[in-house]
Design a protein around this motif. Structure first.
Motif, PDB file in Angstrom:
ATOM      1  N   ALA A  77       1.080  -1.238   0.236  1.00  0.00           N
ATOM      2  CA  ALA A  77       0.192   0.057  -0.305  1.00  0.00           C
ATOM      3  C   ALA A  77       0.693   1.038  -0.064  1.00  0.00           C
ATOM      4  CB  ALA A  77      -0.564  -0.277   1.739  1.00  0.00           C
ATOM      5  N   ILE A  78       2.079   1.297   1.226  1.00  0.00           N
ATOM      6  CA  ILE A  78       2.632   1.927   0.814  1.00  0.00           C
ATOM      7  C   ILE A  78       3.637   2.839  -0.295  1.00  0.00           C
ATOM      8  CG2 ILE A  78       5.183   3.347   1.989  1.00  0.00           C
ATOM      9  CD1 ILE A  78       4.618   2.061   3.958  1.00  0.00           C
ATOM     10  N   PHE A  79       4.087   1.038  -1.609  1.00  0.00           N
ATOM     11  CA  PHE A  79       4.432   1.730  -1.941  1.00  0.00           C
ATOM     12  C   PHE A  79       3.687   1.778  -3.347  1.00  0.00           C
ATOM     13  CE2 PHE A  79       8.531  -0.656  -0.787  1.00  0.00           C
ATOM     14  CZ  PHE A  79       9.269  -0.873  -0.708  1.00  0.00           C
ATOM     15  N   ASN A  80       2.536   1.652  -3.458  1.00  0.00           N
ATOM     16  CA  ASN A  80       1.629   1.842  -4.335  1.00  0.00           C
ATOM     17  C   ASN A  80       1.449   3.693  -4.348  1.00  0.00           C
ATOM     18  OD1 ASN A  80       0.739  -0.518  -5.299  1.00  0.00           O
ATOM     19  ND2 ASN A  80      -0.594  -0.498  -4.565  1.00  0.00           N
ATOM     20  N   GLU A  81       1.301   4.286  -2.865  1.00  0.00           N
ATOM     21  CA  GLU A  81       1.083   5.628  -3.011  1.00  0.00           C
ATOM     22  C   GLU A  81       2.151   6.182  -3.097  1.00  0.00           C
ATOM     23  OE1 GLU A  81       0.352   8.080   1.577  1.00  0.00           O
ATOM     24  OE2 GLU A  81       0.586   6.656   1.836  1.00  0.00           O
ATOM     25  N   GLU A  96       6.644  13.570   2.830  1.00  0.00           N
ATOM     26  CA  GLU A  96       5.505  13.597   3.958  1.00  0.00           C
ATOM     27  C   GLU A  96       5.798  11.948   4.413  1.00  0.00           C
ATOM     28  OE1 GLU A  96       1.177  14.184   2.847  1.00  0.00           O
ATOM     29  OE2 GLU A  96       1.723  16.831   4.084  1.00  0.00           O
ATOM     30  N   ILE A  97       6.083  11.355   3.074  1.00  0.00           N
ATOM     31  CA  ILE A  97       6.276   9.556   3.082  1.00  0.00           C
ATOM     32  C   ILE A  97       7.506   9.424   3.648  1.00  0.00           C
ATOM     33  CG2 ILE A  97       6.432   7.534   2.019  1.00  0.00           C
ATOM     34  CD1 ILE A  97       4.219   8.411  -0.085  1.00  0.00           C
ATOM     35  N   TYR A  98       8.527  10.737   3.158  1.00  0.00           N
ATOM     36  CA  TYR A  98      10.280  10.165   3.727  1.00  0.00           C
ATOM     37  C   TYR A  98       9.727  10.694   5.018  1.00  0.00           C
ATOM     38  CZ  TYR A  98      14.840  11.805   4.170  1.00  0.00           C
ATOM     39  OH  TYR A  98      15.875  11.655   5.378  1.00  0.00           O
ATOM     40  N   GLN A  99       9.915  11.872   5.750  1.00  0.00           N
ATOM     41  CA  GLN A  99       9.421  11.843   6.932  1.00  0.00           C
ATOM     42  C   GLN A  99       8.833  11.013   7.941  1.00  0.00           C
ATOM     43  OE1 GLN A  99      10.568  14.539   8.138  1.00  0.00           O
ATOM     44  NE2 GLN A  99      11.531  15.297   5.995  1.00  0.00           N
ATOM     45  N   LEU A 110      14.399   1.772   4.365  1.00  0.00           N
ATOM     46  CA  LEU A 110      14.035   2.082   3.653  1.00  0.00           C
ATOM     47  C   LEU A 110      13.641   2.200   2.494  1.00  0.00           C
ATOM     48  CD1 LEU A 110      15.344  -2.622   3.709  1.00  0.00           C
ATOM     49  CD2 LEU A 110      17.242  -0.233   3.109  1.00  0.00           C
ATOM     50  N   VAL A 111      11.512   2.071   3.010  1.00  0.00           N
ATOM     51  CA  VAL A 111      11.580   2.695   2.085  1.00  0.00           C
ATOM     52  C   VAL A 111      11.696   4.792   2.330  1.00  0.00           C
ATOM     53  CG1 VAL A 111       8.772   3.697   2.461  1.00  0.00           C
ATOM     54  CG2 VAL A 111       9.343   1.262   2.312  1.00  0.00           C
ATOM     55  N   ALA A 112      12.434   5.060   3.348  1.00  0.00           N
ATOM     56  CA  ALA A 112      12.192   6.036   3.125  1.00  0.00           C
ATOM     57  C   ALA A 112      12.912   6.610   2.369  1.00  0.00           C
ATOM     58  CB  ALA A 112      12.596   7.321   4.964  1.00  0.00           C
ATOM     59  N   TYR A 113      14.148   6.644   1.860  1.00  0.00           N
ATOM     60  CA  TYR A 113      15.215   6.308   1.175  1.00  0.00           C
ATOM     61  C   TYR A 113      15.274   5.934  -0.141  1.00  0.00           C
ATOM     62  CZ  TYR A 113      18.236   5.755   5.600  1.00  0.00           C
ATOM     63  OH  TYR A 113      18.722   6.392   6.551  1.00  0.00           O
ATOM     64  N   SER A 114      14.301   4.856  -0.238  1.00  0.00           N
ATOM     65  CA  SER A 114      13.738   4.871  -1.848  1.00  0.00           C
ATOM     66  C   SER A 114      13.007   6.131  -2.174  1.00  0.00           C
ATOM     67  CB  SER A 114      13.334   3.149  -1.757  1.00  0.00           C
ATOM     68  OG  SER A 114      11.944   3.169  -1.139  1.00  0.00           O
ATOM     69  N   THR A 115      11.843   6.409  -1.335  1.00  0.00           N
ATOM     70  CA  THR A 115      11.202   7.479  -1.852  1.00  0.00           C
ATOM     71  C   THR A 115      12.090   9.009  -2.124  1.00  0.00           C
ATOM     72  OG1 THR A 115       9.408   6.668  -0.505  1.00  0.00           O
ATOM     73  CG2 THR A 115       8.666   8.359  -1.274  1.00  0.00           C
ATOM     74  N   LYS A 116      12.633   9.118  -0.897  1.00  0.00           N
ATOM     75  CA  LYS A 116      13.549  10.029  -1.024  1.00  0.00           C
ATOM     76  C   LYS A 116      13.989  10.513  -1.991  1.00  0.00           C
ATOM     77  CE  LYS A 116      16.589  12.994   1.275  1.00  0.00           C
ATOM     78  NZ  LYS A 116      17.931  12.849   2.418  1.00  0.00           N
TER      79      LYS A 116
END
Length: 259
Positions: A77-81, A96-99, A110-116
């Motif tokens: 769900a996060i990656f879809n977002e 916001e997702i990164y923070q 890891l999710v945060a870094y891949s978003t940033k």
């Protein structure tokens, strides 16, 4: 213990499907070997893991969903977002997702870094942490592939080559699942553009050739993704006019199929 989640997921599936440790000896997997794998002490070879999963009539997607101990749905769900925000160019939401994830668990970081990495440069320490994790991957589940689809082009070339070799060698495993193929093509697309941007024509052509081998009948979105990359390759290295025409044709095709 890098391998723990892979062995834990396999153990849970084995128990769920009623298989004993000795049931896989006919595949050349000794009880002690399987026990060590399930307890995170070692990793099965890819071929043996593939055969063992097939023996239980478990799909790669089912195994992938088990890898994160029931958390895969939330990460999906996060990656879809993240993907939706990226294609809308909603930098604020990506930030916001990164923070929200940067100070959480290892997986959340890891999710945060891949978003940033989708909206600004990553620090060397962040890239190092991503690379250290991806170097230890022996089975590319949806979580790992989603990270790769976001920031695969930010990795060092040696690691990119290793991952490409792994995908190509185990192509028959990954190509049979649409979810896997789409994420792999997003990675390939970014890597091709990465090499084009760096003026490395030979590597860009090599990855283009690899991408062609993953196509499946009716795999429209994957073809669209790679057609984009191929049009840029043609524009920069073969013929500017032809490259522009290829890009326009791809855009027309995409617009037609959305209407």
């Amino acid at each position: 213990m890098v391998y723990f989640k892979y062995g834990k997921a396999f153990h849970d599936l084995r128990i769920q499907h009623g298989f004993s440790l000795s049931a896989f000896e006919e595949l050349g997997i000794a009880k002690s070997t399987l026990s060590n794998f399930e307890n995170g002490k070692s990793m099965l070879s890819f071929d043996r893991l593939d055969f063992a999963i097939q023996k239980m009539n478990v799909s790669p997607l089912d195994y992938s969903l088990m890898i994160n101990n029931g958390e895969q749905d939330s990460y999906t769900a996060i990656f879809n977002e993240i993907g939706q925000a990226y294609y809308r160019r909603d930098i604020k939401q990506l930030q916001e997702i990164y923070q929200e994830n940067r100070n959480g668990s290892h997986e959340q970081k890891l999710v945060a870094y891949s978003t940033k990495g989708l909206y600004q440069h990553l620090h060397s320490e962040e890239i190092d942490e991503l690379e250290d994790y991806l170097k230890g991957v022996r089975f590319w589940g949806l979580f790992e592939l989603s990270i790769l689809a976001n920031i695969g082009d930010k990795l060092n070339d040696t690691l990119i080559d290793y991952i490409l070799e792994d995908f190509y060698y185990n192509k028959a495993y990954y190509e049979n699942d649409l979810y896997y193929r789409v994420l792999i093509y997003r990675f390939l697309y970014k890597v091709i553009l990465h090499y084009i941007d760096n003026g490395n024509q030979n590597k860009a052509k090599e990855v283009l050739d690899i991408s062609q081998s993953f196509f499946m009948p009716g795999d429209v979105m994957s073809r669209v993704i790679i057609n984009y990359a191929e049009s840029f390759y043609t524009y920069f290295y073969i013929d500017e006019k032809k490259g522009k025409n290829q890009l326009l044709e791809t855009l027309k095709f995409l617009k037609k199929n959305r209407s």
